[in-house]
Design a protein around this motif. Structure first.
Motif, PDB file in Angstrom:
ATOM      1  N   ARG A   1       0.855  -1.059   0.139  1.00 22.38           N
ATOM      2  CA  ARG A   1       0.061   0.090   0.057  1.00 22.38           C
ATOM      3  C   ARG A   1       0.806   1.170   0.005  1.00 22.38           C
ATOM      4  O   ARG A   1       2.088   1.331   0.591  1.00 22.38           O
ATOM      5  N   LEU A   2       0.307   2.151  -0.720  1.00 19.30           N
ATOM      6  CA  LEU A   2       1.074   3.496  -0.466  1.00 19.30           C
ATOM      7  C   LEU A   2       0.908   4.388   0.589  1.00 19.30           C
ATOM      8  O   LEU A   2      -0.370   4.089   1.294  1.00 19.30           O
ATOM      9  N   PRO A   3       2.032   4.502   1.431  1.00 22.83           N
ATOM     10  CA  PRO A   3       1.728   5.487   2.721  1.00 22.83           C
ATOM     11  C   PRO A   3       0.959   6.677   2.334  1.00 22.83           C
ATOM     12  O   PRO A   3       0.649   7.262   1.172  1.00 22.83           O
ATOM     13  N   ALA A   4       0.260   7.331   3.177  1.00 24.85           N
ATOM     14  CA  ALA A   4      -0.431   8.483   3.112  1.00 24.85           C
ATOM     15  C   ALA A   4       0.028   9.531   2.473  1.00 24.85           C
ATOM     16  O   ALA A   4      -0.267  10.171   1.644  1.00 24.85           O
ATOM     17  N   TRP A   5       1.806   9.873   2.620  1.00 25.45           N
ATOM     18  CA  TRP A   5       2.263  10.844   1.986  1.00 25.45           C
ATOM     19  C   TRP A   5       2.300  10.623   0.334  1.00 25.45           C
ATOM     20  O   TRP A   5       2.519  11.288  -0.434  1.00 25.45           O
TER      21      TRP A   5
ATOM     22  N   PHE B   1       0.012   9.280  -1.653  1.00 24.95           N
ATOM     23  CA  PHE B   1      -1.177   9.941  -2.135  1.00 24.95           C
ATOM     24  C   PHE B   1      -0.982  11.398  -2.386  1.00 24.95           C
ATOM     25  O   PHE B   1      -1.562  12.049  -3.505  1.00 24.95           O
ATOM     26  N   ALA B   2      -0.437  12.087  -1.581  1.00 23.58           N
ATOM     27  CA  ALA B   2      -0.230  13.526  -1.476  1.00 23.58           C
ATOM     28  C   ALA B   2       0.701  13.791  -2.505  1.00 23.58           C
ATOM     29  O   ALA B   2       0.605  14.948  -3.358  1.00 23.58           O
ATOM     30  N   LEU B   3       1.862  13.134  -2.863  1.00 22.10           N
ATOM     31  CA  LEU B   3       2.764  13.384  -3.790  1.00 22.10           C
ATOM     32  C   LEU B   3       2.066  13.031  -5.098  1.00 22.10           C
ATOM     33  O   LEU B   3       2.250  13.702  -6.078  1.00 22.10           O
ATOM     34  N   ALA B   4       1.127  11.960  -5.147  1.00 23.47           N
ATOM     35  CA  ALA B   4       0.711  11.536  -6.629  1.00 23.47           C
ATOM     36  C   ALA B   4      -0.153  12.748  -7.107  1.00 23.47           C
ATOM     37  O   ALA B   4      -0.323  13.202  -8.145  1.00 23.47           O
ATOM     38  N   ALA B   5      -1.175  13.252  -5.938  1.00 23.76           N
ATOM     39  CA  ALA B   5      -2.016  14.487  -6.309  1.00 23.76           C
ATOM     40  C   ALA B   5      -1.265  15.501  -6.750  1.00 23.76           C
ATOM     41  O   ALA B   5      -1.497  16.279  -7.666  1.00 23.76           O
TER      42      ALA B   5
END
Length: 189
Positions: free
Chosen positions: A71-75, A77-81
């Motif tokens: 799983r991707l860590p929470a950060w 998703f922020a990086l991808a966005a």
């Protein structure tokens, strides 16, 4: 021991299948069969049973909790966005039209001392001709200034050595042959 060039060429031809082998059990024939067999195995798709067995094994490992899911860590998703927003922003900026090069006419040209080339061009549209020259110079990354006094438009610039062919062609189109250095062109009606 190295083989003579003719023997090497014959051996490579046998290996490629362009020439018949010297003997039924020659080394080149055995090597050719091994290479072709390996290529055939590499090109063959994996058996459907192997794929099915692999999927079943992975399913059982997940069910028993022995295979951890990545799983991707929470950060992440922020990086991808952020990266997606940056890509969209760049796409929008690239499609925006660049600002037009503005030609500013000053009251009168400065007084130059030292060596410079001065040209006079007679044209029915002096302002349009001067603006066209300034736009061409700026498109090539060269600083150019335009001055207006009465109906005379003066363009001042400095050309680097060597003069770019596209720029030389533009000067030639208005009847001028320029050399590197400071240049002043006066457009008169």
């Amino acid at each position: 021991m190295a083989q003579p060039p003719d023997d090497l060429e014959r051996w490579l031809a046998e290996l490629a299948g362009r020439e018949a082998a010297r003997g039924e059990r020659s080394e080149s024939q055995a090597l050719r069969r091994a290479i072709l067999n390996e290529a055939r195995l590499d090109a063959a798709p994996p058996a459907a049973d192997d794929e099915h067995a692999t999927e079943q094994l992975l399913f059982r490992l997940r069910r028993e909790g022995l295979l951890k899911r990545r799983r991707l860590p929470a950060w992440g998703f922020a990086l991808a966005a952020t990266l997606a927003a940056a890509a969209v922003g760049l796409a929008v900026l690239r499609q925006a039209t660049p600002p037009a090069t503005e030609v500013v006419a000053y009251a009168e040209p400065p007084i130059w001392r030292g060596a410079y080339a001065q040209f006079e061009v007679k044209t029915p549209k002096p302002r349009a001709s001067a603006e066209k020259l300034v736009a061409a110079l700026r498109a090539e990354g060269i600083q150019a200034d335009i001055y207006a006094a009465a109906q005379v438009y003066t363009v001042d610039t400095e050309l680097a050595d060597p003069v770019k062919p596209a720029l030389a062609a533009h000067f030639k189109a208005i009847g001028l042959a320029v050399k590197p250095g400071r240049v002043r062109v006066e457009f008169k009606p």
